[in-house]
Design an enzyme around this catalytic site. Structure first.
Site, mmCIF file in Angstrom:
data_model
loop_
_atom_site.group_PDB
_atom_site.id
_atom_site.type_symbol
_atom_site.label_atom_id
_atom_site.label_comp_id
_atom_site.label_asym_id
_atom_site.label_seq_id
_atom_site.Cartn_x
_atom_site.Cartn_y
_atom_site.Cartn_z
ATOM 1 N N CYS A 46 -3.118 -3.615 19.568
ATOM 2 C CA CYS A 46 -3.559 -3.717 18.175
ATOM 3 C C CYS A 46 -3.537 -5.157 17.683
ATOM 4 O O CYS A 46 -2.555 -5.881 17.873
ATOM 5 C CB CYS A 46 -2.650 -2.871 17.292
ATOM 6 S SG CYS A 46 -3.093 -2.954 15.548
ATOM 7 N N CYS A 59 2.048 -6.369 10.012
ATOM 8 C CA CYS A 59 2.740 -5.177 10.523
ATOM 9 C C CYS A 59 3.875 -5.630 11.429
ATOM 10 O O CYS A 59 3.707 -6.543 12.229
ATOM 11 C CB CYS A 59 1.771 -4.299 11.319
ATOM 12 S SG CYS A 59 2.521 -2.739 11.891
ATOM 13 N N CYS A 86 -9.977 3.453 3.639
ATOM 14 C CA CYS A 86 -8.815 3.224 4.485
ATOM 15 C C CYS A 86 -8.012 2.081 3.880
ATOM 16 O O CYS A 86 -8.486 0.960 3.802
ATOM 17 C CB CYS A 86 -9.294 2.874 5.900
ATOM 18 S SG CYS A 86 -7.956 2.451 7.015
ATOM 19 N N CYS A 136 2.574 -2.928 18.715
ATOM 20 C CA CYS A 136 1.691 -2.169 19.600
ATOM 21 C C CYS A 136 0.790 -3.152 20.344
ATOM 22 O O CYS A 136 0.128 -3.992 19.732
ATOM 23 C CB CYS A 136 0.864 -1.158 18.809
ATOM 24 S SG CYS A 136 1.905 -0.011 17.874
ATOM 25 N N CYS A 182 -10.414 0.546 13.646
ATOM 26 C CA CYS A 182 -8.982 0.741 13.894
ATOM 27 C C CYS A 182 -8.429 -0.379 14.755
ATOM 28 O O CYS A 182 -8.979 -0.697 15.801
ATOM 29 C CB CYS A 182 -8.729 2.018 14.689
ATOM 30 S SG CYS A 182 -9.269 3.495 13.891
ATOM 31 N N GLU A 192 -6.091 -5.876 3.598
ATOM 32 C CA GLU A 192 -7.429 -5.443 3.994
ATOM 33 C C GLU A 192 -7.649 -3.970 3.718
ATOM 34 O O GLU A 192 -6.762 -3.144 3.930
ATOM 35 C CB GLU A 192 -7.659 -5.741 5.482
ATOM 36 C CG GLU A 192 -7.985 -7.191 5.697
ATOM 37 C CD GLU A 192 -8.039 -7.539 7.167
ATOM 38 O OE1 GLU A 192 -9.140 -7.741 7.685
ATOM 39 O OE2 GLU A 192 -6.971 -7.602 7.791
HETATM 40 N N1 SAH Z 1 0.902 1.941 11.932
HETATM 41 C C1 SAH Z 1 0.269 3.215 11.755
HETATM 42 C C2 SAH Z 1 -0.994 3.097 10.943
HETATM 43 C C3 SAH Z 1 -2.148 2.406 11.651
HETATM 44 S S1 SAH Z 1 -3.379 3.577 11.878
HETATM 45 C C4 SAH Z 1 0.036 3.868 13.103
HETATM 46 O O1 SAH Z 1 0.238 3.193 14.106
HETATM 47 O O2 SAH Z 1 -0.294 5.042 13.153
HETATM 48 C C5 SAH Z 1 -4.367 2.813 13.016
HETATM 49 C C6 SAH Z 1 -4.648 3.657 14.250
HETATM 50 O O3 SAH Z 1 -5.455 2.835 15.078
HETATM 51 C C7 SAH Z 1 -3.404 4.005 15.035
HETATM 52 O O4 SAH Z 1 -3.533 5.288 15.605
HETATM 53 C C8 SAH Z 1 -3.408 2.957 16.134
HETATM 54 O O5 SAH Z 1 -2.766 3.410 17.304
HETATM 55 C C9 SAH Z 1 -4.876 2.769 16.351
HETATM 56 N N2 SAH Z 1 -5.231 1.458 16.934
HETATM 57 C C10 SAH Z 1 -4.517 0.319 16.907
HETATM 58 N N3 SAH Z 1 -5.186 -0.655 17.537
HETATM 59 C C11 SAH Z 1 -6.341 -0.133 17.966
HETATM 60 C C12 SAH Z 1 -7.465 -0.648 18.661
HETATM 61 N N4 SAH Z 1 -7.534 -1.939 19.009
HETATM 62 N N5 SAH Z 1 -8.481 0.182 18.903
HETATM 63 C C13 SAH Z 1 -8.448 1.478 18.520
HETATM 64 N N6 SAH Z 1 -7.415 2.022 17.844
HETATM 65 C C14 SAH Z 1 -6.371 1.229 17.578
#
Ligand code: SAH
Length: 353
Positions: free
Chosen positions: A120, A113, A106, A117, A345, A93
């Protein structure tokens, strides 16, 4: 039959070797590189300035395209989400985010992944596989062609963020190779200064990045001010805890260029990590490590049915930001983009709708 190579992921040198192996002069490699990356052509047939015989050989030995767009979703705010498939059928994506005087793409570094987390949606997929350098570059080519037309110039340059699906620092070599290809002046010419890569905290790679001369900006996803909370939200914290992340961040700070800063991202989860005491603890943490060249990006949580969190209210986010600022920590709120089409995100999960 031997495997074809994905020409989009070859460095200049590798491309020159390929041309030479066909008995072609090295300058042909530059021609091909420009056709793929600057003109963004999508098949060898279209490179009509190459000798027919050479084109036929390329066709036999290599692919330009390894990704296909399955669907495209367009948000009411103009954000576009592209759901693509690799040649072996894994989802990829990519998101295009327009804004007044700059566009951001992006890209994803992995299909799925491996990190878990808790907030996410991508985590629910698990790791499907690492993307190749060519697949990372091709995402950007596909989006630029869709937005501007094949080979058309981009009006005001493009910023790139490695914040799509996957953990870029668990696919470090392909990531760095892809960024190198994309920065070439004979190609996309997206220089490292226009690129930001985000990691959940793969500590050894933060040191590696600090040692690179040509490197993108760094964002680290922190999302909690202490280990107890971060262990629950981001299980990777059990491998590299806050102390290790902060120590690496400190070292990275020492390697910053003039005027450059790095970022901590902080996902705001209603009632979980958005309280006054959390903001104050976060400010103390930054103070303890004497980080001076950091800014905090507050990301209001983007929801999905499968996620058990609620987003912080706007007032809460503002208050949190003010508290950080009152302790001398710069903080910004990331405006959610493309929530309605699952493009924001943490919402990338190869969803069809
Ligand atoms: N794996 C890397 C790259 C992903 S960047 C990382 O974790 O940094 C995506 C960003 O979105 C990260 O900062 C992550 O913490 C955030 N994120 C993940 N799930 C989210 C959500 N449901 N809402 C808002 N931000 C989220």
């Amino acid at each position: 039959m031997t495997e074809k190579v994905h020409i989009t992921g070859l460095s200049r040198d590798e491309l020159a070797e390929l041309a030479e192996s066909f008995g072609e002069p090295r300058y042909r490699a530059t021609q091909v590189f420009k056709a793929v990356h600057e003109r963004r052509l999508r098949s060898f047939d279209e490179i009509t300035d190459l000798p027919k015989k050479f084109r036929a050989k390329l066709e036999e030995a290599a692919d330009i395209s390894r990704l296909t767009v399955e669907s495209k979703y367009v948000s009411t705010d103009g954000t576009r989400r592209y759901l693509m498939k690799t040649a072996d059928n894994y989802p990829v994506e990519t998101v295009y985010i327009p804004s007044e005087n700059r566009d951001t793409i992006c890209f994803s570094s992995q299909s799925g992944c491996p990190l878990k987390c808790d907030f996410c949606l991508t985590a629910k997929l698990g790791l499907l596989r690492n993307l190749t350098a060519g697949e990372i570059v091709e995402q950007v080519i596909i989006v630029l062609n869709d937005v501007y037309g094949v080979g058309e110039e981009t009006p005001h340059g493009t910023n790139l963020v490695g914040m799509g699906a996957g953990e870029p620092f668990l696919n470090f070599e392909n990531l760095i190779n892809a960024l190198k290809i994309m920065s070439d002046e004979d190609g996309l010419f997206i220089v490292p200064n226009r690129v930001t890569v985000s990691t959940a905290g793969i500590v050894p790679r933060i040191y590696d990045l600090a040692n690179l001369v040509e490197r993108p900006h760094l964002a680290i996803s922190l999302s909690a001010p202490n280990d107890e909370m971060r262990d629950k939200l981001m299980p990777i914290n059990k491998k590299w805890d806050i102390k290790e992340v902060m120590t690496a961040a400190k070292e990275f700070e020492a390697s910053l260029r003039r005027g450059e800063r790095f970022t901590f991202e902080y996902v705001m989860l209603g009632g979980v990590n958005d309280r006054d005491e959390d903001a104050l603890e976060l400010a103390r943490l930054i103070e303890r490590y004497q980080l001076k060249r950091v800014k905090i990006n507050l990301i209001p949580h983007n929801g999905a049915e499968q996620l058990d969190y609620s987003t912080s209210t706007e007032e809460r986010v503002e208050r949190f930001k003010k508290l950080l600022e009152s302790r001398g920590v710069d903080a910004y709120v990331r405006q959610p983009r493309g929530r309605d089409i699952y493009a924001a995100c943490g919402q990338l999960a190869a969803k069809a709708a």
